[in-house]
Design a protein around this motif. Sequence first.
Motif, PDB file in Angstrom:
ATOM      1  N   ILE A 113       0.822  -1.220   0.000  1.00 39.74           N
ATOM      2  CA  ILE A 113       0.000   0.000   0.000  1.00 39.74           C
ATOM      3  C   ILE A 113       0.856   1.271   0.000  1.00 39.74           C
ATOM      4  O   ILE A 113       0.480   2.284  -0.567  1.00 39.74           O
ATOM      5  CB  ILE A 113      -1.004   0.012   1.186  1.00 39.74           C
ATOM      6  CG1 ILE A 113      -2.057   1.115   1.009  1.00 39.74           C
ATOM      7  CG2 ILE A 113      -0.310   0.171   2.521  1.00 39.74           C
ATOM      8  CD1 ILE A 113      -3.163   0.793   0.088  1.00 39.74           C
ATOM      9  N   ASN A 114       2.037   1.221   0.585  1.00 47.63           N
ATOM     10  CA  ASN A 114       2.904   2.404   0.653  1.00 47.63           C
ATOM     11  C   ASN A 114       4.112   2.336  -0.270  1.00 47.63           C
ATOM     12  O   ASN A 114       5.018   3.156  -0.154  1.00 47.63           O
ATOM     13  CB  ASN A 114       3.377   2.623   2.096  1.00 47.63           C
ATOM     14  CG  ASN A 114       2.302   3.276   2.936  1.00 47.63           C
ATOM     15  OD1 ASN A 114       1.686   4.245   2.518  1.00 47.63           O
ATOM     16  ND2 ASN A 114       2.060   2.735   4.113  1.00 47.63           N
ATOM     17  N   GLN A 115       4.130   1.369  -1.194  1.00 53.43           N
ATOM     18  CA  GLN A 115       5.255   1.288  -2.117  1.00 53.43           C
ATOM     19  C   GLN A 115       5.211   2.455  -3.095  1.00 53.43           C
ATOM     20  O   GLN A 115       4.159   2.741  -3.676  1.00 53.43           O
ATOM     21  CB  GLN A 115       5.222  -0.026  -2.896  1.00 53.43           C
ATOM     22  CG  GLN A 115       5.711  -1.206  -2.102  1.00 53.43           C
ATOM     23  CD  GLN A 115       5.742  -2.473  -2.946  1.00 53.43           C
ATOM     24  OE1 GLN A 115       5.325  -2.492  -4.096  1.00 53.43           O
ATOM     25  NE2 GLN A 115       6.233  -3.546  -2.354  1.00 53.43           N
ATOM     26  N   PRO A 116       6.331   3.134  -3.294  1.00 55.34           N
ATOM     27  CA  PRO A 116       6.345   4.284  -4.221  1.00 55.34           C
ATOM     28  C   PRO A 116       6.329   3.834  -5.678  1.00 55.34           C
ATOM     29  O   PRO A 116       6.374   2.639  -5.979  1.00 55.34           O
ATOM     30  CB  PRO A 116       7.666   4.974  -3.878  1.00 55.34           C
ATOM     31  CG  PRO A 116       8.533   3.882  -3.341  1.00 55.34           C
ATOM     32  CD  PRO A 116       7.627   2.920  -2.650  1.00 55.34           C
ATOM     33  N   TYR A 117       6.291   4.806  -6.580  1.00 52.40           N
ATOM     34  CA  TYR A 117       6.330   4.526  -8.010  1.00 52.40           C
ATOM     35  C   TYR A 117       7.643   3.834  -8.365  1.00 52.40           C
ATOM     36  O   TYR A 117       8.698   4.135  -7.801  1.00 52.40           O
ATOM     37  CB  TYR A 117       6.248   5.820  -8.816  1.00 52.40           C
ATOM     38  CG  TYR A 117       4.920   6.532  -8.721  1.00 52.40           C
ATOM     39  CD1 TYR A 117       3.741   5.867  -8.424  1.00 52.40           C
ATOM     40  CD2 TYR A 117       4.853   7.899  -8.959  1.00 52.40           C
ATOM     41  CE1 TYR A 117       2.533   6.526  -8.366  1.00 52.40           C
ATOM     42  CE2 TYR A 117       3.643   8.570  -8.902  1.00 52.40           C
ATOM     43  CZ  TYR A 117       2.484   7.878  -8.602  1.00 52.40           C
ATOM     44  OH  TYR A 117       1.293   8.542  -8.550  1.00 52.40           O
ATOM     45  N   ILE A 118       7.559   2.910  -9.318  1.00 56.73           N
ATOM     46  CA  ILE A 118       8.758   2.233  -9.817  1.00 56.73           C
ATOM     47  C   ILE A 118       8.707   2.187 -11.343  1.00 56.73           C
ATOM     48  O   ILE A 118       7.653   2.319 -11.945  1.00 56.73           O
ATOM     49  CB  ILE A 118       8.896   0.799  -9.257  1.00 56.73           C
ATOM     50  CG1 ILE A 118       7.635  -0.042  -9.580  1.00 56.73           C
ATOM     51  CG2 ILE A 118       9.140   0.809  -7.767  1.00 56.73           C
ATOM     52  CD1 ILE A 118       7.790  -1.512  -9.317  1.00 56.73           C
ATOM     53  N   TRP A 119       9.841   2.019 -11.969  1.00 58.05           N
ATOM     54  CA  TRP A 119       9.973   1.785 -13.406  1.00 58.05           C
ATOM     55  C   TRP A 119       9.068   2.684 -14.236  1.00 58.05           C
ATOM     56  O   TRP A 119       9.165   3.891 -14.196  1.00 58.05           O
ATOM     57  CB  TRP A 119       9.765   0.308 -13.726  1.00 58.05           C
ATOM     58  CG  TRP A 119      10.704  -0.612 -13.024  1.00 58.05           C
ATOM     59  CD1 TRP A 119      11.987  -0.349 -12.650  1.00 58.05           C
ATOM     60  CD2 TRP A 119      10.423  -1.928 -12.562  1.00 58.05           C
ATOM     61  NE1 TRP A 119      12.534  -1.440 -12.010  1.00 58.05           N
ATOM     62  CE2 TRP A 119      11.592  -2.424 -11.943  1.00 58.05           C
ATOM     63  CE3 TRP A 119       9.304  -2.759 -12.605  1.00 58.05           C
ATOM     64  CZ2 TRP A 119      11.678  -3.692 -11.392  1.00 58.05           C
ATOM     65  CZ3 TRP A 119       9.401  -4.030 -12.061  1.00 58.05           C
ATOM     66  CH2 TRP A 119      10.572  -4.478 -11.463  1.00 58.05           C
ATOM     67  N   ASP A 120       8.179   2.065 -15.016  1.00 61.54           N
ATOM     68  CA  ASP A 120       7.325   2.819 -15.937  1.00 61.54           C
ATOM     69  C   ASP A 120       6.324   3.725 -15.231  1.00 61.54           C
ATOM     70  O   ASP A 120       5.751   4.614 -15.861  1.00 61.54           O
ATOM     71  CB  ASP A 120       6.546   1.854 -16.847  1.00 61.54           C
ATOM     72  CG  ASP A 120       7.446   1.158 -17.847  1.00 61.54           C
ATOM     73  OD1 ASP A 120       8.609   1.578 -17.985  1.00 61.54           O
ATOM     74  OD2 ASP A 120       6.988   0.201 -18.490  1.00 61.54           O
ATOM     75  N   ASP A 121       6.081   3.491 -13.940  1.00 59.45           N
ATOM     76  CA  ASP A 121       5.147   4.349 -13.201  1.00 59.45           C
ATOM     77  C   ASP A 121       5.565   5.813 -13.333  1.00 59.45           C
ATOM     78  O   ASP A 121       4.733   6.692 -13.542  1.00 59.45           O
ATOM     79  CB  ASP A 121       5.122   3.990 -11.706  1.00 59.45           C
ATOM     80  CG  ASP A 121       4.649   2.567 -11.442  1.00 59.45           C
ATOM     81  OD1 ASP A 121       4.064   1.955 -12.361  1.00 59.45           O
ATOM     82  OD2 ASP A 121       4.861   2.074 -10.328  1.00 59.45           O
ATOM     83  N   LEU A 122       6.865   6.058 -13.218  1.00 57.16           N
ATOM     84  CA  LEU A 122       7.384   7.428 -13.257  1.00 57.16           C
ATOM     85  C   LEU A 122       7.235   8.060 -14.642  1.00 57.16           C
ATOM     86  O   LEU A 122       7.095   9.266 -14.767  1.00 57.16           O
ATOM     87  CB  LEU A 122       8.857   7.428 -12.841  1.00 57.16           C
ATOM     88  CG  LEU A 122       9.116   6.984 -11.399  1.00 57.16           C
ATOM     89  CD1 LEU A 122      10.585   6.671 -11.189  1.00 57.16           C
ATOM     90  CD2 LEU A 122       8.655   8.059 -10.434  1.00 57.16           C
ATOM     91  N   HIS A 123       7.288   7.233 -15.659  1.00 52.31           N
ATOM     92  CA  HIS A 123       7.226   7.736 -17.038  1.00 52.31           C
ATOM     93  C   HIS A 123       5.781   7.914 -17.521  1.00 52.31           C
ATOM     94  O   HIS A 123       5.488   8.856 -18.258  1.00 52.31           O
ATOM     95  CB  HIS A 123       7.966   6.756 -17.955  1.00 52.31           C
ATOM     96  CG  HIS A 123       7.782   7.021 -19.403  1.00 52.31           C
ATOM     97  ND1 HIS A 123       8.195   8.185 -20.010  1.00 52.31           N
ATOM     98  CD2 HIS A 123       7.202   6.285 -20.384  1.00 52.31           C
ATOM     99  CE1 HIS A 123       7.901   8.149 -21.293  1.00 52.31           C
ATOM    100  NE2 HIS A 123       7.285   7.006 -21.544  1.00 52.31           N
ATOM    101  N   LEU A 124       4.867   7.022 -17.091  1.00 52.37           N
ATOM    102  CA  LEU A 124       3.516   7.022 -17.650  1.00 52.37           C
ATOM    103  C   LEU A 124       2.464   7.707 -16.776  1.00 52.37           C
ATOM    104  O   LEU A 124       1.505   8.269 -17.297  1.00 52.37           O
ATOM    105  CB  LEU A 124       3.075   5.579 -17.940  1.00 52.37           C
ATOM    106  CG  LEU A 124       3.793   4.913 -19.117  1.00 52.37           C
ATOM    107  CD1 LEU A 124       3.446   3.434 -19.202  1.00 52.37           C
ATOM    108  CD2 LEU A 124       3.458   5.612 -20.427  1.00 52.37           C
TER     109      LEU A 124
END
Length: 199
Positions: A35-46
């Motif tokens: 639930i508290n995991q931050p953005y990773i990989w493509d999350d930051l781009h899309l």
Amino acid sequence: MNFKKIDKLNDFSFIVLVSVIPFLIWYLLLGYKIINQPYIWDDLHLIRSFSWAEIINSWKGNWDSDGVETPSYRPIAILFYNFIGSIFEENYFFLRVFTFLLMIGLIIETNLILYKLGFGKKQILIFSLLIIFTKIYTTLLSWLTLSALIFCYVLVLLSIIFFIDLLEKKNNKYLLLSIFFGFLCVFTRETMYVLPGII
């Protein structure tokens, strides 16, 4: 073909409960860890706000104007990412809550279809438990970029539900709704070109 009608509040309540309670059990066992995991990989781009030029270009060419992603035609996916990126910005906690709710909606839709097709309550419960406790279920909820895939599946099932309603009620408004949601899902994920075959 005869479809089972949901004519009692008890039937719909059962479908909701059998979708939500296994989800809550999953959350207590696994979901709370992500639930508290931050953005990773493509999350930051899309997951961001897109410019009008990028949104318009996604209807004319590749969905990813930066050329980072695999070339595809997914203009509705860009609108979806723009929507959640604009609403949630970098608040990954609330975005994840939104994704969890989207997934609960997907399971409710699936159980509704199974019920209409004549599956018994015990079979629907077993299905819910099996699908919720698979590895792919947790993967879909872990990687926020995949929320567009969950959204696409929600659209697919809406299209199928309205097609079943068309067969039941013989009203063309359900055909139009089925086609509309089918259009949205195909332009969210190109793999959904198989939808007419599924229907």
